[in-house]
Design an enzyme around this catalytic site. Structure first.
Site, mmCIF file in Angstrom:
data_model
loop_
_atom_site.group_PDB
_atom_site.id
_atom_site.type_symbol
_atom_site.label_atom_id
_atom_site.label_comp_id
_atom_site.label_asym_id
_atom_site.label_seq_id
_atom_site.Cartn_x
_atom_site.Cartn_y
_atom_site.Cartn_z
ATOM 1 C CB CYS A 289 -1.327 0.227 0.778
ATOM 2 S SG CYS A 289 -0.030 -0.130 2.959
ATOM 3 C CG HIS A 337 -4.710 0.408 4.020
ATOM 4 N ND1 HIS A 337 -3.985 -0.732 3.472
ATOM 5 C CD2 HIS A 337 -5.694 0.578 2.678
ATOM 6 C CE1 HIS A 337 -4.215 -0.910 2.322
ATOM 7 N NE2 HIS A 337 -5.328 -0.456 2.156
ATOM 8 C CG HIS A 349 -6.433 0.375 -1.689
ATOM 9 N ND1 HIS A 349 -6.541 -0.946 -0.548
ATOM 10 C CD2 HIS A 349 -7.609 -0.415 -2.429
ATOM 11 C CE1 HIS A 349 -7.958 -1.195 -0.699
ATOM 12 N NE2 HIS A 349 -8.504 -1.365 -1.285
#
Length: 374
Positions: A289, A337, A349
């Site tokens: 990510c 994240h 993402h």
């Protein structure tokens, strides 16, 4: 994301090269699962003869889904710690290389100063060190001797300067070597943490895979479709939702980035749609990510740090209501994240292993904050 190493030092291959895929030990895991399956089959057969055997119930798909999601999130936390340790190790390794180069350069100068002092000492020894008064009495030309004495005084001053210079160089070499030793200790400690976090990631991902093995192919496919992971994303428009284009506004026009750099970051992220999640990776073949957001903004001319918990502080913190395409959106209380906002409540993402880079609503995870790189 290596500088050339000076020829006076031997290079070695670092033993902790980043892993490309989380499937380390997959053959071992499959072998263990096969053995376990055979053992369970044997036990079930024996039980059928004595009337005591019972097949273990399969866990419910929803239960597997929640457990797998928890393991992926824990793996993401460990991945960010791994990324941070790797960044620190890379920095320490570069510092150590520079210190070793500098130590070698200063040592060469120290050796030259030592040779100069040796030459001076030999010259003084050959002169015999005769008392200046005796030299004057024995001289046939006193004026010539006195002129020579002035030169000797200047030579003495030069000797004192040379000695002081040697001492100074010796001290600087010692300081550089002490810094190199401290950096080496820091590198060893960081590499130890790197190894620990890598093991944690692999174990979490292996546990998730074992849970998924309890599902049928149809159940796994249904879970993937529910998460928007069926792999049919349109790389040009970002359409991966059966309800239509996720990145258009109510007028049907894509949301505009506030500047050229943000626009390039969004364009890069769009081009990465469909590429696999690879933990610890920054592209170009796969990303985790924070690796995706770092690479996207690098294409826009801005260098971001490597981890989620450092990226959130790398730009201007903004409220959710102020989000614009290109902004970084962060999730979970531990900031584990990150995605790249593209407008319309959506982001691009890299979700987790098995789920390629894709478009998703920012509401699908607990929102923790946002920042605008600058």
């Amino acid at each position: 994301m290596t500088a050339p190493v000076a020829s006076h030092r031997r290079t070695t291959q670092h033993p902790l090269a980043p892993l490309a895929l989380p499937g380390v030990g997959a053959r071992t895991a499959r072998t263990a699962r096969t053995a376990a399956t055979l053992a369970l089959a044997g036990a079930a057969t024996a039980g059928a003869f004595d009337g005591t055997g019972q097949a273990a119930p399969r866990p419910a798909p929803d239960q597997v889904k929640h457990q797998v999601e928890a393991l992926y999130q824990e793996a993401e936390v460990a991945t960010q710690k791994y990324n941070g340790a790797k960044e620190q190790a890379d920095t320490a390794r570069a510092e150590l290389s520079a210190l070793q180069d500098e130590a070698a350069r200063r040592t060469r100068k120290l050796n030259a100063a030592r040779a100069e002092l040796g030459t001076m000492a030999a010259t003084e020894y050959r002169s015999g060190g005769v008392d200046p008064t005796v030299r004057l009495l024995l001289s046939a030309d006193p004026q010539h001797y006195l002129d020579g004495a002035t030169v000797l005084e200047r030579v003495g001053s030069h000797q004192a300067t040379a000695v002081a210079g040697y001492a100074r160089r010796l001290g600087s070499v010692r300081q550089i070597r002490e810094r190199a030793e401290a950096t080496t200790e820091r590198l060893v400690s960081t590499e130890s943490a790197l190894k620990k976090h890598r093991i944690t990631v692999v174990r979490k991902l292996d546990s998730a895979e074992r849970l998924l093995d309890h599902l049928t192919d149809e159940q796994r496919a249904r879970m993937a479709r529910a998460a928007g992971q069926d792999g049919h994303a349109d790389r040009g428009t970002g359409r991966d939702d059966p309800q239509g284009d996720l990145v258009t506004s109510l007028t049907g026009a894509p949301a505009a980035a506030p500047g050229s750099r943000a626009a390039r970051a969004v364009s890069f992220a769009r081009g990465a749609i469909g590429k696999p999640y690879i933990w610890g990776a920054t592209g170009p073949s796969g990303f985790d990510c924070s690796g995706l957001t770092q690479a996207a903004w690098k294409s826009g001319g801005i260098s971001l740090p490597r981890t989620t918990y450092t990226q959130i502080n790398s730009g201007q913190r903004i409220a959710r209501s102020e989000l614009a395409p290109g902004d970084l959106v962060f999730f979970y209380s531990g900031i584990s994240h990150v995605g790249l906002y593209i407008g319309g409540g959506k982001m691009i993402h890299a979700p987790h292993p098995g789920a390629p880079v894709r478009i998703a609503p920012i509401d699908e995870m607990p929102f923790a904050g946002a920042s605008r790189p600058a």
